[in-house]
Design an enzyme around this catalytic site. Structure first.
Site, PDB file in Angstrom:
ATOM      1  N   GLU A  51      65.159   4.509   9.851  1.00 61.18           N
ATOM      2  CA  GLU A  51      64.479   4.338  11.139  1.00 61.18           C
ATOM      3  C   GLU A  51      65.472   3.783  12.144  1.00 61.18           C
ATOM      4  O   GLU A  51      66.121   2.760  11.897  1.00 61.18           O
ATOM      5  CB  GLU A  51      63.266   3.425  11.040  1.00 61.18           C
ATOM      6  CG  GLU A  51      62.569   3.259  12.386  1.00 61.18           C
ATOM      7  CD  GLU A  51      61.117   2.850  12.294  1.00 61.18           C
ATOM      8  OE1 GLU A  51      60.343   3.262  13.175  1.00 61.18           O
ATOM      9  OE2 GLU A  51      60.754   2.120  11.354  1.00 61.18           O
ATOM     10  N   ILE A  52      65.578   4.463  13.274  1.00 55.88           N
ATOM     11  CA  ILE A  52      66.413   3.997  14.376  1.00 55.88           C
ATOM     12  C   ILE A  52      65.569   3.053  15.225  1.00 55.88           C
ATOM     13  O   ILE A  52      64.507   3.429  15.718  1.00 55.88           O
ATOM     14  CB  ILE A  52      66.914   5.175  15.226  1.00 55.88           C
ATOM     15  CG1 ILE A  52      67.681   6.183  14.365  1.00 55.88           C
ATOM     16  CG2 ILE A  52      67.783   4.681  16.369  1.00 55.88           C
ATOM     17  CD1 ILE A  52      68.008   7.481  15.093  1.00 55.88           C
ATOM     18  N   GLY A  90      63.626  -3.296  16.139  1.00 54.45           N
ATOM     19  CA  GLY A  90      62.670  -4.091  16.898  1.00 54.45           C
ATOM     20  C   GLY A  90      63.182  -5.483  17.195  1.00 54.45           C
ATOM     21  O   GLY A  90      64.145  -5.966  16.596  1.00 54.45           O
ATOM     22  N   GLY A  91      62.505  -6.143  18.142  1.00 52.87           N
ATOM     23  CA  GLY A  91      62.891  -7.497  18.512  1.00 52.87           C
ATOM     24  C   GLY A  91      63.935  -7.578  19.599  1.00 52.87           C
ATOM     25  O   GLY A  91      64.289  -8.684  20.034  1.00 52.87           O
ATOM     26  N   GLN A  98      73.115   4.376  18.431  1.00 56.07           N
ATOM     27  CA  GLN A  98      72.528   5.670  18.125  1.00 56.07           C
ATOM     28  C   GLN A  98      73.051   6.782  19.026  1.00 56.07           C
ATOM     29  O   GLN A  98      72.779   7.966  18.766  1.00 56.07           O
ATOM     30  CB  GLN A  98      71.002   5.615  18.228  1.00 56.07           C
ATOM     31  CG  GLN A  98      70.442   5.630  19.626  1.00 56.07           C
ATOM     32  CD  GLN A  98      68.955   5.929  19.663  1.00 56.07           C
ATOM     33  OE1 GLN A  98      68.182   5.068  20.033  1.00 56.07           O
ATOM     34  NE2 GLN A  98      68.544   7.137  19.304  1.00 56.07           N
ATOM     35  N   HIS A 112      64.927   5.176  23.211  1.00 59.90           N
ATOM     36  CA  HIS A 112      64.090   6.153  23.925  1.00 59.90           C
ATOM     37  C   HIS A 112      64.784   6.709  25.172  1.00 59.90           C
ATOM     38  O   HIS A 112      64.152   7.422  25.955  1.00 59.90           O
ATOM     39  CB  HIS A 112      62.722   5.577  24.309  1.00 59.90           C
ATOM     40  CG  HIS A 112      61.998   4.954  23.160  1.00 59.90           C
ATOM     41  ND1 HIS A 112      61.873   5.584  21.950  1.00 59.90           N
ATOM     42  CD2 HIS A 112      61.379   3.743  23.038  1.00 59.90           C
ATOM     43  CE1 HIS A 112      61.196   4.787  21.120  1.00 59.90           C
ATOM     44  NE2 HIS A 112      60.901   3.678  21.748  1.00 59.90           N
ATOM     45  N   GLU A 115      59.667   9.464  18.364  1.00 59.48           N
ATOM     46  CA  GLU A 115      58.572   8.725  18.993  1.00 59.48           C
ATOM     47  C   GLU A 115      58.810   8.564  20.498  1.00 59.48           C
ATOM     48  O   GLU A 115      59.930   8.685  20.981  1.00 59.48           O
ATOM     49  CB  GLU A 115      58.432   7.332  18.364  1.00 59.48           C
ATOM     50  CG  GLU A 115      57.916   7.324  16.941  1.00 59.48           C
ATOM     51  CD  GLU A 115      57.565   5.915  16.473  1.00 59.48           C
ATOM     52  OE1 GLU A 115      57.603   4.971  17.297  1.00 59.48           O
ATOM     53  OE2 GLU A 115      57.252   5.755  15.279  1.00 59.48           O
ATOM     54  N   ASP A 116      57.728   8.267  21.199  1.00 61.58           N
ATOM     55  CA  ASP A 116      57.761   7.800  22.590  1.00 61.58           C
ATOM     56  C   ASP A 116      58.392   8.799  23.554  1.00 61.58           C
ATOM     57  O   ASP A 116      59.308   8.463  24.309  1.00 61.58           O
ATOM     58  CB  ASP A 116      58.486   6.451  22.668  1.00 61.58           C
ATOM     59  CG  ASP A 116      57.688   5.358  21.983  1.00 61.58           C
ATOM     60  OD1 ASP A 116      56.590   5.038  22.475  1.00 61.58           O
ATOM     61  OD2 ASP A 116      58.144   4.839  20.955  1.00 61.58           O
TER      62      ASP A 116
END
EC number: 2.1.1.238
Length: 399
Positions: A202-203, A206-207, A253, A278, A303-304
């Site tokens: 997972e790229i 979080g945080g 990324q 994103h 996502e997003d």
């Protein structure tokens, strides 16, 4: 010493592999590795799977793991609003003894999921009270706590399919419940992979820049994939998240060469999930670099896609001007799937994605790309290319 430092990744993956095999492989496992080490590994895994306890009164649950003449005793302190943790035998009242054979517990945790409601373990309530009157006296204080505490521990001792929406809330991820409603889609597309020894990347951990935040999504995937190895890539150092079956990697990324290096080291991946910056250019760079490192039959998730319309993320407010965005990428994948139906052009040859994409599922703000051999063959050239000629040829000459 943390679980991440005591158990190296190769050892954990080997244990998971052998635990999912035949009984002979389980015997090989207990001969290859120190049973005491395996016992500690199993307890670390159980602690990561246990749901939050509900008992208000602290209680100890003794987890005894037996292998031949050896008996490994672990005392777990269980109480509401605290993580379940190992303690000494004298640090509380032991409300329940739970006993497993080492090989049975290996199967329960890392074997292919199977429902065994009985015959898996032994239990004994208030195991160290020898006086009946004393036991009766403790009922009011510890009976409910023993029941609720044992329930929490036993929930961590198996691989029953969890509810992804509940996991998302437990680990505080935005994938369900306030910003997004992704978990039903994830469950639909991931359920067939659940019992496999998957590698998930997972790229986005979080945080953001907070030194202690993040990792909820990685923990969610660890719980959902009981035999999986979970990797998290982030631009920030998120090594505080590392634990058994979770490894974080720091990097950009948008750096294609870096992505290729880590994929060659840790892949091929069964699933890649882009929940990173994103920024549209980053999404496209990551897909181009990592899709070749998804195994045939695997999935690449983006996502997003709302940022495709936001100029601040490199998006375009006009949907007709979307060629450089994440949605532009997804729209191009439709042509990639259908590439064998395109008119013949000597100046065009199918690329890697054209040859290796077999499906695309797009929902609100999340898309799933299926990888596989895209070579079913186009409609033959001898099939008429206009409607009237097709009707005439298909009618056997009838008018």
């Amino acid at each position: 010493m943390t679980a991440q430092t005591e158990f190296d990744e190769a050892t954990v993956q080997d244990v998971v592999r052998l635990a999912g095999g035949h009984d002979s492989e389980l015997r090989e496992l207990t001969q290859k590795y120190d049973p005491a080490m395996i016992s500690r590994l199993l307890v670390a895994e159980i602690l990561s799977r246990c749901p939050p306890p509900s008992n208000d009164t602290p209680v100890l649950v003794e987890l005894a793991i037996v292998h031949g003449s050896e008996r490994f005793r672990h005392f777990l302190r269980v109480v509401r609003d605290s993580p379940i943790r190992p303690v000494g035998a004298d640090e509380g009242f032991v409300g329940m003894l739970v006993e497993y054979e080492l090989t049975e517990l290996l199967r329960e945790l890392f074997g292919v999921t199977h429902e065994r409601p009985a015959g898996v373990r032994g239990t004994k309530l208030f195991p160290y009270l020898t006086d009946d009157e004393e036991a009766v006296e403790q009922i009011g204080t510890y009976l409910l706590a023993a029941q609720q505490g044992t329930e929490a521990v036993l929930a961590g001792c198996g691989s029953r399919k969890p509810d992804l929406s509940e996991l998302s809330s437990r680990y505080f991820t935005p994938k369900f419940g306030f910003l997004h409603w992704f978990t039903p889609h994830y469950d639909r597309h991931f359920r067939d992979y659940r019992n496999q020894q998957v590698r998930v990347l997972e790229i986005g951990v979080g945080g953001y820049k907070h030194p202690e935040w993040g990792g909820g999504s990685l923990r969610m995937w660890k719980s959902f994939f009981p035999r999986g190895q979970i990797y998290g890539l982030d631009i920030m150092d998120k090594s505080h998240v590392d634990e058994l079956r979770i490894r974080t990697i720091q990097g950009d990324q948008n750096d294609a060469e870096f992505l290729d290096r880590i994929a060659r080291r840790y892949g091929p991946f069964d699933i890649v999930i882009d929940d990173g910056s994103h920024i549209n250019a980053h999404v496209r760079t990551s897909f181009a670099a990592l899709f070749p490192h998804v195994r045939p039959g695997g999935l690449y998730v983006i996502e997003d896609m709302w940022t495709a319309y936001w100029p601040g993320f490199g998006g375009q407010a006009d949907p007709q001007e979307c060629s450089g965005t994440s949605l532009g990428l997804l729209k191009s994948l439709i042509d990639a799937i259908q590439h064998q139906e395109l008119p013949s052009d000597p100046n065009r040859s199918p690329g890697y994605v054209d040859r290796n994409i077999v499906g695309l599922h797009v929902y609100h703000n999340v898309a799933f790309v299926e990888k596989g051999r895209n070579d079913e063959g186009g409609i033959p050239t001898w099939i008429p290319r206009d409607f009237e000629s097709l009707v005439q040829a298909s009618s056997g000459g009838a008018t």
